[in-house]
Design a protein around this motif. Structure first.
Motif: not given
Length: 293
Positions: A68-71, A187-197, A245-250
């Motif tokens: 989920x890091x946005x690759x 971050x581990x928290x951002x990964x958690x949020x992306x997996x939830x989505x 990588x927490x902000x994909x656009x950036x």
């Protein structure tokens, strides 16, 4: 928004991932980030056409990061303006039976870009010192001499692999492949949020795999091995860049800007000039074509 300096992200000394931010705070909304990315996209696309005509260099872009890091979306957005003939993407998954009949670098070597082209490795040869370190039993599938059990895989084995990877990158760089390696620092928290989505948004359900949660359970091990690999393989000819990588656009804009800035160092990449004899006869060629009408 402040200008992006590649040196701010380039690994030139020993790093600690835990001390590097996963989010770059900037005064810009998503629209502004996308506008800046669009401008760099266009410049990279034009540059790739020139590099294709020049035909002496190739470019290898390596992307690594946790799930989920946005690759995938980064590849789609950063390279979408490229002429399809000038860029190829390789997503390396579990080695198949044919690949396992060769050494672990073989499938990466045959996927290297031709002169004049870009290749993007979505997951790379570094999986062989990351995933296999977390799951050393996978190495047994390679059927290596003197490796008959997990107990045979010693620290010296991994040091040797790191050395082999460094030699591989040194060799291809010496032969005209420009190598840039990007670690998408999530971050581990951002990964958690992306997996939830992925679970909550129907259109993203297909991306979810229970294996994502299994690998998430090895988060600390992966961070340790990423850190070690990056520290031991970031060289002048094949540098690593740590991308928040927490902000994909950036993160997309940062990667695109780094590629653009680094390619500007190759001032010899120019469109080839026509032979003087051909140029001297331009008017004759025009007349020939006009007469046909």
């Amino acid at each position: 928004m402040k200008s992006i300096d590649p040196n701010d992200f380039k690994v030139v000394q020993k790093i600690r991932l835990a001390k590097i931010p996963t989010l770059l705070k900037v005064k810009a909304d998503d629209e502004e980030k996308e506008e800046k990315l669009d401008k760099v996209q266009a410049k990279l696309s034009d540059f790739q056409d020139v590099m294709y005509a020049h035909n002496k260099y190739s470019v290898l872009i390596c992307l690594q990061g946790m799930d989920t890091s946005g690759k995938d979306s980064l590849i789609r957005e950063v390279f979408k303006e490229f002429n399809p003939r000038g860029v190829v993407v390789h997503s390396f998954k579990t080695p198949n039976s044919n690949e396992l009949e060769h050494d672990y670098l073989w499938r990466h070597y045959i996927a290297l870009p031709e002169k004049g082209k870009f290749a993007i490795f979505n997951r790379t040869h570094y999986e062989n010192v990351l995933v296999t370190r977390v799951h050393p039993e996978y190495v047994l599938n390679e059927n290596l001499p003197e490796i008959n059990s997990v107990e045979d895989i010693t620290p010296a084995f991994w040091e040797k692999r790191i050395e082999q990877i460094n030699n591989f990158e040194k060799h291809i760089a010496a032969n005209g492949t420009i190598v840039m390696k990007f670690y998408m620092h999530l971050s581990k928290e951002e990964q958690r949020q992306r997996l939830l989505r992925r679970l909550e948004e129907g259109k993203h359900n297909w991306k979810f795999s229970p294996g994502d949660l299994k690998e998430r359970g090895h988060w600390d091990e992966y961070q340790q091995y990423y850190e070690e690999a990056i520290n031991k393989t970031s060289t002048e000819h094949a540098p690593w860049y740590i991308i928040p990588a927490d902000d994909k656009e950036m993160s997309r804009y940062i990667v695109a800007k780094i590629i653009w800035e680094e390619m500007q160092k190759y001032t010899d990449i120019k469109e080839p000039e026509l032979d003087d004899k051909i140029k001297a006869n331009f008017e004759d060629y025009k007349e020939q074509l006009k007469k046909e009408s």
